[in-house]
Design an enzyme around this catalytic site. Structure first.
Site, PDB file in Angstrom:
ATOM      1  CD  GLN A   1      36.212  40.508  46.048  1.00 40.12           C
ATOM      2  OE1 GLN A   1      37.423  40.357  46.001  1.00 40.12           O
ATOM      3  NE2 GLN A   1      35.371  39.507  46.102  1.00 40.12           N
ATOM      4  N   GLY A   2      36.024  45.875  48.565  1.00 46.85           N
ATOM      5  CA  GLY A   2      36.664  46.719  49.567  1.00 46.85           C
ATOM      6  C   GLY A   2      36.944  45.916  50.817  1.00 46.85           C
TER       7      GLY A   2
ATOM      8  CB  SER B   1      43.229  44.800  51.842  1.00 44.34           C
ATOM      9  OG  SER B   1      43.262  43.449  51.465  1.00 44.34           O
TER      10      SER B   1
ATOM     11  CD  GLU C   1      39.950  36.332  46.100  1.00 41.11           C
ATOM     12  OE1 GLU C   1      39.463  37.357  45.646  1.00 41.11           O
ATOM     13  OE2 GLU C   1      40.572  36.299  47.167  1.00 41.11           O
TER      14      GLU C   1
ATOM     15  CB  SER D   1      42.007  43.850  42.563  1.00 42.03           C
ATOM     16  OG  SER D   1      43.033  43.275  43.337  1.00 42.03           O
TER      17      SER D   1
END
Length: 369
Positions: free
Chosen positions: A115-116, A118, A233, A150
Protein backbone atom coordinates in the site's frame (compact mmCIF):
# COMPACT_ATOMS: atom_id res chain seq x y z
CA UNK A 1 -17.79 -24.47 13.93
CA UNK A 2 -16.50 -27.67 15.54
CA UNK A 3 -16.66 -29.53 12.21
CA UNK A 4 -14.85 -26.67 10.47
CA UNK A 5 -11.99 -26.64 12.99
CA UNK A 6 -11.75 -30.44 12.92
CA UNK A 7 -11.38 -30.24 9.13
CA UNK A 8 -8.67 -27.60 9.57
CA UNK A 9 -6.73 -29.66 12.13
CA UNK A 10 -6.82 -32.66 9.79
CA UNK A 11 -5.60 -30.52 6.91
CA UNK A 12 -2.80 -29.01 9.01
CA UNK A 13 -1.77 -32.47 10.20
CA UNK A 14 -1.17 -33.43 6.58
CA UNK A 15 0.02 -30.18 4.97
CA UNK A 16 2.33 -28.71 7.63
CA UNK A 17 4.71 -31.71 7.89
CA UNK A 18 4.94 -31.79 4.07
CA UNK A 19 5.87 -28.10 3.97
CA UNK A 20 8.44 -28.48 6.76
CA UNK A 21 10.00 -31.48 5.03
CA UNK A 22 10.19 -29.58 1.74
CA UNK A 23 11.88 -26.49 3.19
CA UNK A 24 13.86 -28.08 6.04
CA UNK A 25 13.77 -25.14 8.43
CA UNK A 26 14.03 -22.50 5.69
CA UNK A 27 11.92 -19.45 6.59
CA UNK A 28 12.88 -17.36 3.56
CA UNK A 29 10.35 -15.31 1.65
CA UNK A 30 10.01 -18.03 -1.00
CA UNK A 31 9.36 -20.68 1.65
CA UNK A 32 6.70 -18.54 3.35
CA UNK A 33 5.04 -17.81 0.00
CA UNK A 34 4.90 -21.54 -0.65
CA UNK A 35 3.07 -21.97 2.67
CA UNK A 36 0.62 -19.23 1.70
CA UNK A 37 -0.07 -21.00 -1.60
CA UNK A 38 -0.85 -24.20 0.27
CA UNK A 39 -3.11 -22.33 2.69
CA UNK A 40 -4.90 -20.63 -0.23
CA UNK A 41 -5.38 -23.92 -2.09
CA UNK A 42 -7.01 -25.27 1.06
CA UNK A 43 -9.12 -22.06 1.21
CA UNK A 44 -7.84 -21.42 4.73
CA UNK A 45 -5.85 -18.27 3.89
CA UNK A 46 -8.87 -16.91 2.04
CA UNK A 47 -11.57 -18.19 4.38
CA UNK A 48 -13.30 -14.80 4.67
CA UNK A 49 -13.47 -14.27 0.90
CA UNK A 50 -16.73 -14.98 -0.95
CA UNK A 51 -16.99 -18.37 -2.66
CA UNK A 52 -16.71 -16.88 -6.16
CA UNK A 53 -13.27 -15.48 -5.30
CA UNK A 54 -11.95 -18.78 -3.95
CA UNK A 55 -12.88 -18.34 -0.32
CA UNK A 56 -15.27 -20.00 2.09
CA UNK A 57 -17.48 -16.99 2.77
CA UNK A 58 -16.96 -17.26 6.53
CA UNK A 59 -17.63 -14.55 9.09
CA UNK A 60 -15.19 -12.76 11.37
CA UNK A 61 -15.55 -15.06 14.40
CA UNK A 62 -15.02 -18.19 12.25
CA UNK A 63 -11.91 -16.66 10.69
CA UNK A 64 -10.60 -15.69 14.13
CA UNK A 65 -11.04 -19.29 15.33
CA UNK A 66 -9.24 -20.56 12.23
CA UNK A 67 -6.31 -18.20 12.82
CA UNK A 68 -6.04 -19.32 16.44
CA UNK A 69 -5.86 -23.00 15.41
CA UNK A 70 -3.28 -22.24 12.72
CA UNK A 71 -1.16 -20.23 15.18
CA UNK A 72 -1.36 -22.99 17.81
CA UNK A 73 -0.15 -25.52 15.22
CA UNK A 74 3.18 -23.74 14.90
CA UNK A 75 2.56 -22.85 11.26
CA UNK A 76 4.55 -19.89 9.93
CA UNK A 77 3.08 -16.43 9.43
CA UNK A 78 1.61 -15.86 5.99
CA UNK A 79 3.72 -13.21 4.19
CA UNK A 80 1.07 -11.56 2.02
CA UNK A 81 -1.29 -10.40 4.75
CA UNK A 82 -1.66 -6.89 3.30
CA UNK A 83 -2.91 -8.30 0.04
CA UNK A 84 -5.13 -10.93 1.62
CA UNK A 85 -6.67 -8.81 4.37
CA UNK A 86 -6.66 -5.28 2.95
CA UNK A 87 -6.18 -5.03 -0.80
CA UNK A 88 -8.19 -8.03 -2.00
CA UNK A 89 -11.42 -7.04 -0.17
CA UNK A 90 -11.00 -3.51 -1.55
CA UNK A 91 -10.55 -4.83 -5.11
CA UNK A 92 -13.65 -6.98 -4.66
CA UNK A 93 -15.69 -3.93 -3.66
CA UNK A 94 -14.28 -1.16 -5.88
CA UNK A 95 -12.22 -2.86 -8.60
CA UNK A 96 -13.23 -3.13 -12.24
CA UNK A 97 -13.31 -6.51 -13.99
CA UNK A 98 -9.61 -6.37 -14.89
CA UNK A 99 -8.53 -5.32 -11.39
CA UNK A 100 -10.58 -8.07 -9.79
CA UNK A 101 -8.59 -10.67 -11.73
CA UNK A 102 -5.79 -9.90 -9.26
CA UNK A 103 -7.75 -11.29 -6.32
CA UNK A 104 -6.99 -14.94 -7.14
CA UNK A 105 -3.35 -14.08 -7.86
CA UNK A 106 -3.06 -12.45 -4.42
CA UNK A 107 -4.07 -15.69 -2.74
CA UNK A 108 -1.54 -17.73 -4.73
CA UNK A 109 1.23 -15.08 -4.23
CA UNK A 110 1.55 -14.73 -7.99
CA UNK A 111 0.99 -11.10 -7.06
CA UNK A 112 2.24 -9.53 -3.82
CA UNK A 113 0.66 -6.18 -3.02
CA UNK A 114 1.74 -3.25 -0.88
CA UNK A 115 0.00 0.00 0.00
CA UNK A 116 1.48 3.35 -1.04
CA UNK A 117 0.05 5.50 1.72
CA UNK A 118 2.62 7.14 4.08
CA UNK A 119 4.81 9.96 2.77
CA UNK A 120 7.83 11.99 3.97
CA UNK A 121 6.62 15.08 5.79
CA UNK A 122 3.12 13.67 6.10
CA UNK A 123 3.88 10.39 7.84
CA UNK A 124 0.73 8.35 8.14
CA UNK A 125 -1.49 11.46 8.04
CA UNK A 126 -3.03 10.39 4.76
CA UNK A 127 -4.90 13.62 4.21
CA UNK A 128 -1.56 15.48 3.95
CA UNK A 129 -0.16 13.37 1.12
CA UNK A 130 1.47 15.28 -1.76
CA UNK A 131 2.12 12.62 -4.41
CA UNK A 132 0.38 13.88 -7.54
CA UNK A 133 -1.41 12.02 -10.31
CA UNK A 134 -2.30 14.23 -13.29
CA UNK A 135 -4.57 12.99 -16.06
CA UNK A 136 -2.93 13.23 -19.49
CA UNK A 137 -5.19 11.76 -22.15
CA UNK A 138 -6.04 8.23 -21.09
CA UNK A 139 -3.19 8.01 -18.58
CA UNK A 140 -2.28 9.19 -15.09
CA UNK A 141 1.19 10.76 -14.78
CA UNK A 142 2.41 10.17 -11.23
CA UNK A 143 5.19 12.01 -9.38
CA UNK A 144 6.06 11.82 -5.69
CA UNK A 145 7.40 9.57 -2.96
CA UNK A 146 6.09 7.04 -0.47
CA UNK A 147 7.86 5.83 2.65
CA UNK A 148 7.49 3.08 5.25
CA UNK A 149 5.90 0.88 2.60
CA UNK A 150 5.45 -2.54 4.20
CA UNK A 151 6.58 -5.45 1.97
CA UNK A 152 7.75 -2.86 -0.54
CA UNK A 153 10.86 -4.85 -1.46
CA UNK A 154 8.80 -7.94 -2.32
CA UNK A 155 5.69 -6.35 -3.80
CA UNK A 156 4.76 -6.80 -7.44
CA UNK A 157 1.82 -4.34 -7.25
CA UNK A 158 0.74 -1.33 -5.22
CA UNK A 159 -2.53 0.27 -4.16
CA UNK A 160 -1.45 3.89 -4.41
CA UNK A 161 -3.01 7.03 -3.00
CA UNK A 162 -2.30 10.19 -4.98
CA UNK A 163 -3.71 13.69 -5.03
CA UNK A 164 -5.68 14.22 -8.23
CA UNK A 165 -7.31 17.57 -7.32
CA UNK A 166 -4.87 19.87 -5.46
CA UNK A 167 -7.51 22.58 -5.06
CA UNK A 168 -9.96 20.36 -3.18
CA UNK A 169 -10.20 20.32 0.65
CA UNK A 170 -7.62 18.20 2.50
CA UNK A 171 -9.63 14.96 2.59
CA UNK A 172 -10.97 15.43 -0.93
CA UNK A 173 -9.26 15.28 -4.28
CA UNK A 174 -7.42 12.04 -3.50
CA UNK A 175 -7.69 8.99 -5.74
CA UNK A 176 -6.76 5.33 -5.33
CA UNK A 177 -4.80 3.88 -8.24
CA UNK A 178 -3.42 0.38 -8.84
CA UNK A 179 -0.09 -0.19 -10.57
CA UNK A 180 2.64 -2.70 -11.22
CA UNK A 181 5.88 -2.03 -9.34
CA UNK A 182 7.71 -2.75 -12.61
CA UNK A 183 6.16 0.29 -14.30
CA UNK A 184 8.90 2.54 -15.74
CA UNK A 185 9.68 5.40 -13.34
CA UNK A 186 9.01 3.40 -10.16
CA UNK A 187 12.12 3.05 -7.95
CA UNK A 188 12.12 1.03 -4.74
CA UNK A 189 14.78 1.43 -2.05
CA UNK A 190 15.01 -0.64 1.15
CA UNK A 191 14.81 0.95 4.61
CA UNK A 192 17.32 -0.89 6.77
CA UNK A 193 15.93 -1.55 10.23
CA UNK A 194 17.78 -1.93 13.53
CA UNK A 195 16.83 -5.62 13.59
CA UNK A 196 18.80 -6.15 10.38
CA UNK A 197 15.76 -6.63 8.17
CA UNK A 198 14.21 -4.42 5.50
CA UNK A 199 10.50 -4.91 5.98
CA UNK A 200 9.80 -1.38 4.75
CA UNK A 201 10.79 0.50 1.62
CA UNK A 202 10.87 3.95 0.11
CA UNK A 203 9.15 4.16 -3.27
CA UNK A 204 9.85 6.99 -5.72
CA UNK A 205 7.63 7.92 -8.68
CA UNK A 206 9.09 9.91 -11.57
CA UNK A 207 6.73 10.60 -14.48
CA UNK A 208 5.14 7.19 -13.97
CA UNK A 209 2.40 6.59 -16.53
CA UNK A 210 -0.47 4.19 -15.86
CA UNK A 211 -3.83 3.87 -17.63
CA UNK A 212 -6.77 5.81 -16.22
CA UNK A 213 -8.46 2.40 -16.13
CA UNK A 214 -6.22 1.68 -13.12
CA UNK A 215 -8.33 4.05 -11.05
CA UNK A 216 -9.73 2.12 -8.05
CA UNK A 217 -13.15 3.46 -7.13
CA UNK A 218 -14.45 6.91 -8.14
CA UNK A 219 -12.08 9.74 -9.17
CA UNK A 220 -11.18 12.01 -6.22
CA UNK A 221 -12.84 9.53 -3.79
CA UNK A 222 -9.70 7.75 -2.69
CA UNK A 223 -10.29 8.75 0.92
CA UNK A 224 -13.53 6.78 0.99
CA UNK A 225 -11.83 3.80 -0.72
CA UNK A 226 -8.98 3.97 1.77
CA UNK A 227 -11.24 4.05 4.79
CA UNK A 228 -12.64 0.73 3.54
CA UNK A 229 -9.12 -0.68 3.26
CA UNK A 230 -8.12 0.57 6.71
CA UNK A 231 -11.33 -0.79 8.15
CA UNK A 232 -10.10 -4.28 7.28
CA UNK A 233 -6.70 -3.39 8.77
CA UNK A 234 -8.25 -2.25 12.04
CA UNK A 235 -10.18 -5.53 12.29
CA UNK A 236 -6.82 -7.26 11.99
CA UNK A 237 -5.48 -5.14 14.85
CA UNK A 238 -8.34 -6.38 17.02
CA UNK A 239 -7.25 -9.95 16.29
CA UNK A 240 -3.67 -9.09 17.21
CA UNK A 241 -4.90 -7.49 20.45
CA UNK A 242 -6.49 -10.78 21.47
CA UNK A 243 -3.24 -12.58 20.78
CA UNK A 244 -1.26 -10.03 22.78
CA UNK A 245 -3.50 -10.80 25.76
CA UNK A 246 -2.66 -14.50 25.34
CA UNK A 247 1.04 -13.71 25.02
CA UNK A 248 1.13 -11.72 28.26
CA UNK A 249 -0.68 -14.51 30.07
CA UNK A 250 1.87 -16.96 28.71
CA UNK A 251 4.76 -14.73 29.75
CA UNK A 252 3.47 -14.49 33.31
CA UNK A 253 3.00 -18.27 33.48
CA UNK A 254 6.53 -18.77 32.19
CA UNK A 255 8.00 -16.40 34.80
CA UNK A 256 6.03 -18.15 37.55
CA UNK A 257 7.28 -21.58 36.44
CA UNK A 258 10.91 -20.47 36.59
CA UNK A 259 10.62 -20.01 40.36
CA UNK A 260 13.32 -17.34 40.08
CA UNK A 261 13.01 -14.09 41.99
CA UNK A 262 12.29 -11.09 39.75
CA UNK A 263 12.67 -7.46 40.76
CA UNK A 264 9.71 -5.52 42.18
CA UNK A 265 9.90 -3.30 39.11
CA UNK A 266 9.38 -6.27 36.78
CA UNK A 267 6.63 -7.70 38.99
CA UNK A 268 4.83 -4.36 38.97
CA UNK A 269 5.16 -4.06 35.19
CA UNK A 270 3.85 -7.60 34.63
CA UNK A 271 0.83 -6.87 36.83
CA UNK A 272 0.08 -3.62 35.03
CA UNK A 273 0.46 -5.23 31.61
CA UNK A 274 -1.86 -8.08 32.63
CA UNK A 275 -4.63 -5.66 33.64
CA UNK A 276 -4.22 -3.57 30.50
CA UNK A 277 -4.14 -6.70 28.31
CA UNK A 278 -7.39 -8.00 29.84
CA UNK A 279 -9.11 -4.68 29.13
CA UNK A 280 -7.63 -4.57 25.63
CA UNK A 281 -8.73 -8.14 24.93
CA UNK A 282 -12.27 -7.36 26.09
CA UNK A 283 -12.40 -4.32 23.81
CA UNK A 284 -11.11 -6.38 20.88
CA UNK A 285 -13.72 -9.12 21.40
CA UNK A 286 -16.45 -6.48 21.66
CA UNK A 287 -15.29 -4.91 18.41
CA UNK A 288 -15.08 -8.25 16.58
CA UNK A 289 -18.59 -9.13 17.77
CA UNK A 290 -19.82 -5.83 16.37
CA UNK A 291 -18.20 -6.63 13.01
CA UNK A 292 -19.64 -10.16 13.07
CA UNK A 293 -23.12 -8.70 13.54
CA UNK A 294 -22.68 -6.42 10.54
CA UNK A 295 -21.73 -3.31 12.47
CA UNK A 296 -18.96 -0.85 11.70
CA UNK A 297 -16.24 -0.25 14.31
CA UNK A 298 -16.05 3.29 15.60
CA UNK A 299 -13.55 5.05 17.79
CA UNK A 300 -12.60 1.87 19.64
CA UNK A 301 -10.47 0.74 16.70
CA UNK A 302 -8.14 3.73 17.16
CA UNK A 303 -7.93 3.15 20.92
CA UNK A 304 -7.16 -0.56 20.41
CA UNK A 305 -4.49 0.20 17.81
CA UNK A 306 -2.70 2.72 20.04
CA UNK A 307 -2.79 0.60 23.22
CA UNK A 308 -1.83 -2.60 21.34
CA UNK A 309 1.22 -1.04 19.68
CA UNK A 310 2.57 0.59 22.86
CA UNK A 311 1.81 -2.44 25.05
CA UNK A 312 3.57 -4.69 22.51
CA UNK A 313 6.74 -2.65 22.94
CA UNK A 314 6.52 -2.89 26.74
CA UNK A 315 6.13 -6.68 26.57
CA UNK A 316 9.26 -7.06 24.48
CA UNK A 317 11.11 -4.68 26.81
CA UNK A 318 10.25 -6.94 29.77
CA UNK A 319 11.25 -10.05 27.79
CA UNK A 320 14.55 -8.36 26.97
CA UNK A 321 15.08 -7.50 30.64
CA UNK A 322 14.36 -11.08 31.70
CA UNK A 323 16.87 -12.33 29.12
CA UNK A 324 19.54 -10.23 30.83
CA UNK A 325 23.02 -10.11 29.37
CA UNK A 326 22.15 -12.81 26.83
CA UNK A 327 19.57 -10.46 25.36
CA UNK A 328 22.10 -7.62 25.13
CA UNK A 329 24.77 -9.79 23.49
CA UNK A 330 22.32 -11.45 21.13
CA UNK A 331 22.84 -14.93 22.57
CA UNK A 332 19.10 -14.96 23.28
CA UNK A 333 18.26 -14.10 19.70
CA UNK A 334 14.48 -14.25 20.02
CA UNK A 335 14.50 -11.70 22.86
CA UNK A 336 16.88 -9.40 20.99
CA UNK A 337 14.99 -9.66 17.71
CA UNK A 338 11.65 -9.18 19.43
CA UNK A 339 12.87 -6.07 21.27
CA UNK A 340 14.28 -4.48 18.13
CA UNK A 341 11.37 -5.46 15.88
CA UNK A 342 8.78 -4.11 18.32
CA UNK A 343 10.10 -0.57 17.72
CA UNK A 344 8.06 -0.50 14.49
CA UNK A 345 4.78 -1.30 16.27
CA UNK A 346 4.09 2.38 16.93
CA UNK A 347 4.81 3.27 13.29
CA UNK A 348 3.05 0.61 11.21
CA UNK A 349 -0.62 1.11 10.29
CA UNK A 350 -0.61 4.68 11.63
CA UNK A 351 1.86 6.16 14.08
CA UNK A 352 0.83 6.58 17.69
CA UNK A 353 1.06 10.37 17.26
CA UNK A 354 -1.48 10.31 14.44
CA UNK A 355 -3.76 7.89 16.29
CA UNK A 356 -3.66 10.12 19.38
CA UNK A 357 -4.65 13.09 17.21
CA UNK A 358 -7.60 11.08 15.88
CA UNK A 359 -8.69 10.13 19.40
CA UNK A 360 -8.31 13.69 20.66
CA UNK A 361 -10.18 15.15 17.70
CA UNK A 362 -12.92 12.62 16.96
CA UNK A 363 -13.40 10.86 20.29
CA UNK A 364 -12.68 13.47 22.94
CA UNK A 365 -13.67 16.49 20.85
CA UNK A 366 -10.60 18.43 21.93
CA UNK A 367 -9.85 21.71 20.11
CA UNK A 368 -7.16 21.50 17.42
CA UNK A 369 -3.82 23.21 18.07
Amino acid sequence: MDDLLAELRTWLGDALPKWKAKWNGDTSWDALCDWQRMMAEGKWATASWPLKYGGRGLGTMDVLAIEDVVAASGAPQIPGMIGLKNVAPTLMKFGNEEQQKSVARIGSTDEVWCQGFSEPGAGSDLASLRTRAVIDGDEFVINGQKVWTSNGMHASHMQLLARTDPDAPKHKGISAITLSMKTPGVEVRPIKQINGGAEFAEVFFTDVRVPVANLLGPLHEGWMVTMTTLGHERAGVAVFAGRLEQRIRGLIEEVAKRDVRVSPVVSDELAEMYVEARVLGAMARQMLNKIAQGGTPGSEQSVIKMVWSELSQRVDTVVMGLAGIEGVTGENNSATLGYLSARSATIAAGTSDIVKNIIGDRVLGLPRD
